[in-house]
Design an enzyme around this catalytic site. Structure first.
Site, PDB file in Angstrom:
ATOM      1  N   HIS A  17     -11.496  -9.691  -8.122  1.00  0.00           N
ATOM      2  CA  HIS A  17     -10.045 -10.444  -7.820  1.00  0.00           C
ATOM      3  C   HIS A  17      -9.203  -9.545  -7.520  1.00  0.00           C
ATOM      4  CE1 HIS A  17      -9.555 -11.109 -11.937  1.00  0.00           C
ATOM      5  NE2 HIS A  17     -10.601 -11.633 -11.927  1.00  0.00           N
TER       6      HIS A  17
ATOM      7  N   HIS B 193      -2.105  -3.577 -11.364  1.00  0.00           N
ATOM      8  CA  HIS B 193      -3.170  -4.056 -10.339  1.00  0.00           C
ATOM      9  C   HIS B 193      -2.291  -4.519  -8.988  1.00  0.00           C
ATOM     10  CE1 HIS B 193      -1.678  -7.546 -12.525  1.00  0.00           C
ATOM     11  NE2 HIS B 193      -1.794  -8.136 -11.274  1.00  0.00           N
TER      12      HIS B 193
ATOM     13  N   HIS C 290      -2.167  -7.040  -5.384  1.00  0.00           N
ATOM     14  CA  HIS C 290      -2.354  -8.380  -4.535  1.00  0.00           C
ATOM     15  C   HIS C 290      -2.293  -7.794  -3.235  1.00  0.00           C
ATOM     16  CE1 HIS C 290      -2.360 -10.926  -8.338  1.00  0.00           C
ATOM     17  NE2 HIS C 290      -1.650  -9.967  -8.659  1.00  0.00           N
TER      18      HIS C 290
ATOM     19  N   GLU D 291       2.434 -11.981  -3.641  1.00  0.00           N
ATOM     20  CA  GLU D 291       2.639 -13.041  -4.687  1.00  0.00           C
ATOM     21  C   GLU D 291       4.120 -13.638  -4.155  1.00  0.00           C
ATOM     22  OE1 GLU D 291       0.134 -12.538  -8.099  1.00  0.00           O
ATOM     23  OE2 GLU D 291      -0.943 -13.812  -6.740  1.00  0.00           O
TER      24      GLU D 291
ATOM     25  N   HIS E 142       1.704  -4.770  -9.307  1.00  0.00           N
ATOM     26  CA  HIS E 142       2.040  -5.526 -10.796  1.00  0.00           C
ATOM     27  C   HIS E 142       1.886  -4.618 -11.853  1.00  0.00           C
ATOM     28  CE1 HIS E 142       1.821  -9.873  -9.049  1.00  0.00           C
ATOM     29  NE2 HIS E 142       2.976  -9.299  -8.826  1.00  0.00           N
TER      30      HIS E 142
ATOM     31  N   THR F 162      -0.263 -15.024 -12.975  1.00  0.00           N
ATOM     32  CA  THR F 162      -0.522 -15.795 -11.668  1.00  0.00           C
ATOM     33  C   THR F 162      -1.993 -15.850 -11.243  1.00  0.00           C
ATOM     34  OG1 THR F 162      -0.830 -13.641 -10.320  1.00  0.00           O
ATOM     35  CG2 THR F 162       1.536 -14.608 -10.415  1.00  0.00           C
ATOM     36  N   THR F 163      -3.052 -15.622 -12.325  1.00  0.00           N
ATOM     37  CA  THR F 163      -4.308 -15.894 -12.311  1.00  0.00           C
ATOM     38  C   THR F 163      -4.555 -16.509 -13.440  1.00  0.00           C
ATOM     39  OG1 THR F 163      -4.751 -13.873 -13.593  1.00  0.00           O
ATOM     40  CG2 THR F 163      -4.647 -13.684 -11.057  1.00  0.00           C
TER      41      THR F 163
HETATM   42  N1  LIG Z   1      -0.821 -11.258 -11.532  1.00  0.00           N
HETATM   43  S1  LIG Z   1      -0.184 -10.958 -12.855  1.00  0.00           S
HETATM   44  O1  LIG Z   1       0.391 -12.361 -13.583  1.00  0.00           O
HETATM   45  O2  LIG Z   1       0.593  -9.810 -13.232  1.00  0.00           O
HETATM   46  C1  LIG Z   1      -1.661 -10.782 -14.195  1.00  0.00           C
HETATM   47  C2  LIG Z   1      -1.205 -10.571 -15.479  1.00  0.00           C
HETATM   48  F1  LIG Z   1       0.000 -10.158 -15.899  1.00  0.00           F
HETATM   49  C3  LIG Z   1      -2.177 -10.402 -16.423  1.00  0.00           C
HETATM   50  F2  LIG Z   1      -2.131 -10.197 -17.684  1.00  0.00           F
HETATM   51  C4  LIG Z   1      -3.762 -10.478 -15.950  1.00  0.00           C
HETATM   52  N2  LIG Z   1      -4.715 -10.286 -16.859  1.00  0.00           N
HETATM   53  C5  LIG Z   1      -5.674 -11.346 -17.052  1.00  0.00           C
HETATM   54  C6  LIG Z   1      -6.412 -10.888 -17.939  1.00  0.00           C
HETATM   55  C7  LIG Z   1      -7.654 -11.126 -18.861  1.00  0.00           C
HETATM   56  C8  LIG Z   1      -7.473 -11.643 -20.190  1.00  0.00           C
HETATM   57  C9  LIG Z   1      -8.753 -12.122 -20.871  1.00  0.00           C
HETATM   58  C10 LIG Z   1      -8.419 -12.611 -22.256  1.00  0.00           C
HETATM   59  C11 LIG Z   1      -7.388 -13.402 -22.427  1.00  0.00           C
HETATM   60  C12 LIG Z   1      -6.164 -12.995 -21.721  1.00  0.00           C
HETATM   61  C13 LIG Z   1      -6.438 -12.447 -20.356  1.00  0.00           C
HETATM   62  N3  LIG Z   1      -5.979  -9.514 -18.306  1.00  0.00           N
HETATM   63  N4  LIG Z   1      -5.086  -9.016 -17.472  1.00  0.00           N
HETATM   64  C14 LIG Z   1      -3.875 -10.745 -14.778  1.00  0.00           C
HETATM   65  F3  LIG Z   1      -5.343 -10.917 -14.113  1.00  0.00           F
HETATM   66  C15 LIG Z   1      -2.957 -10.751 -13.767  1.00  0.00           C
HETATM   67  F4  LIG Z   1      -3.355 -11.069 -12.488  1.00  0.00           F
HETATM   68 ZN   LIG Z   2      -0.901  -9.652 -10.388  1.00  0.00          ZN
END
Ligand SMILES: NS(=O)(=O)c1c(F)c(F)c(-n2cc(CC3CCCCC3)nn2)c(F)c1F
Ligand SMILES: [Zn+2]
Length: 265
Positions: A67, A96, A98, A108, A121, A207-208
């Site tokens: 994703h 990461h 989007h 986003e 992000h 946001t996920t």
């Molecule tokens: N878009 S965002 O809001 O910046 C964003 C984030 F901030 C994140 F932290 C994650 N995130 C999700 C997990 C799984 C973990 C699996 C174990 C439990 C905690 C989450 N690792 N990092 C994420 F995927 C994401 F999209």
């Molecule tokens: Zn993000």
């Protein structure tokens, strides 16, 4: 339950089934950042520049998790975040992206309804809290500011030499679930604008899924430029169902009683 994603069958409108907070939460992210009118961002002269200390990462994994594509340094990384609206020091966890399948969509957060073609992000967790001592614990802690995510809009323009090592690696993680160890050093600081003074900040969520409402969001006004070719490289990354990820962004969520602060007039 089929794992969540961004298609019709498993996209944002279905996430509430496994994550009720998607519909019941009052501090969900992303949001539309409105700069004029009633519910607009309010200038706060107390907001200081954001301070990042990002020594070049020497060891990291670059992963396509189906994703998004995620850059995660090894546990030993010492990168830190402070300043801005923060009262504590935060540790860097991962970054990461989007993106959309054309230049008129993909970010986003939005500014007065405008979407950028992508959003970067940088995810951090509060390393000074007595209540948790890891990122995973921070996400599950119910602490309203357990995490701080820095958001940067991407816009199409000149090639971004600092991001080239990342965009050049996208073809190596085309298949969902694939990862590579990042070759050599990566200087994240060089990707960011010089001054981290102009930003919006508000209390929100991941946001996920799990959509945890534990994020202090800091979204910078100044976009980062990338070339069309670099944008196209994101659009060739697959989602695990033999299709490219063509829009891994959640639509904006209601502000409810929240206010957005701006560090600039
Ligand atoms: N878009 S965002 O809001 O910046 C964003 C984030 F901030 C994140 F932290 C994650 N995130 C999700 C997990 C799984 C973990 C699996 C174990 C439990 C905690 C989450 N690792 N990092 C994420 F995927 C994401 F999209
Ligand atoms: Zn993000």
């Amino acid at each position: 339950m089929a794992p969540w994603g961004y298609s019709k069958e498993n996209g944002p409108a279905t996430w509430h089934k496994d994550c009720p907070i998607a519909n019941t939460g009052v501090r969900q992210s992303p949001i539309d950042l409105i700069t004029t009118g009633q519910t607009c961002a309010k200038y706060d002269s107390n907001l200081k520049p954001v301070i990042v200390s990002y020594p070049a990462f020497s060891e990291a994994t670059f992963l396509n998790n189906g994703h998004s594509v995620q850059f995660q340094p090894s546990a030993g990384n010492l990168s830190e975040l402070s300043g801005g609206p923060l009262t504590k020091k935060y540790k860097f966890e991962q970054f990461h992206f989007h993106w959309g399948n054309n230049d008129s969509e993909g970010s986003e957060h939005r500014v007065n309804g405008k979407m950028y073609p992508a959003e970067l992000h940088l995810v951090h967790w509060n390393s000074e809290s007595p209540n948790f001592s890891s990122f995973q614990e921070a996400v599950g802690s119910n602490d309203p500011h357990a995490l701080c995510v820095l958001g940067f809009f991407l816009k199409v323009g000149a090639e971004n030499a600092s991001l080239k090592p990342i965009t050049d690696l996208l073809s190596k993680v085309k298949n969902a679930g694939s990862s590579v160890s990042f070759p050599g050093k990566f200087d994240l600081k060089a990707v960011l604008p010089e001054t981290l003074t102009d930003y919006y900040t508000y209390d929100g969520s991941l946001t996920t899924p799990p959509l945890a409402e534990c994020v202090k969001w800091i979204v910078f006004k100044e976009p980062i430029e990338v070339s069309t070719a670099q944008m196209e490289a994101f659009r060739a990354v697959d989602d695990g169902h033999g299709k490219p990820i063509t829009g891994n962004y959640r639509p904006p969520c209601p502000l409810h009683t929240r206010t957005v602060a701006a560090s600039f007039k």
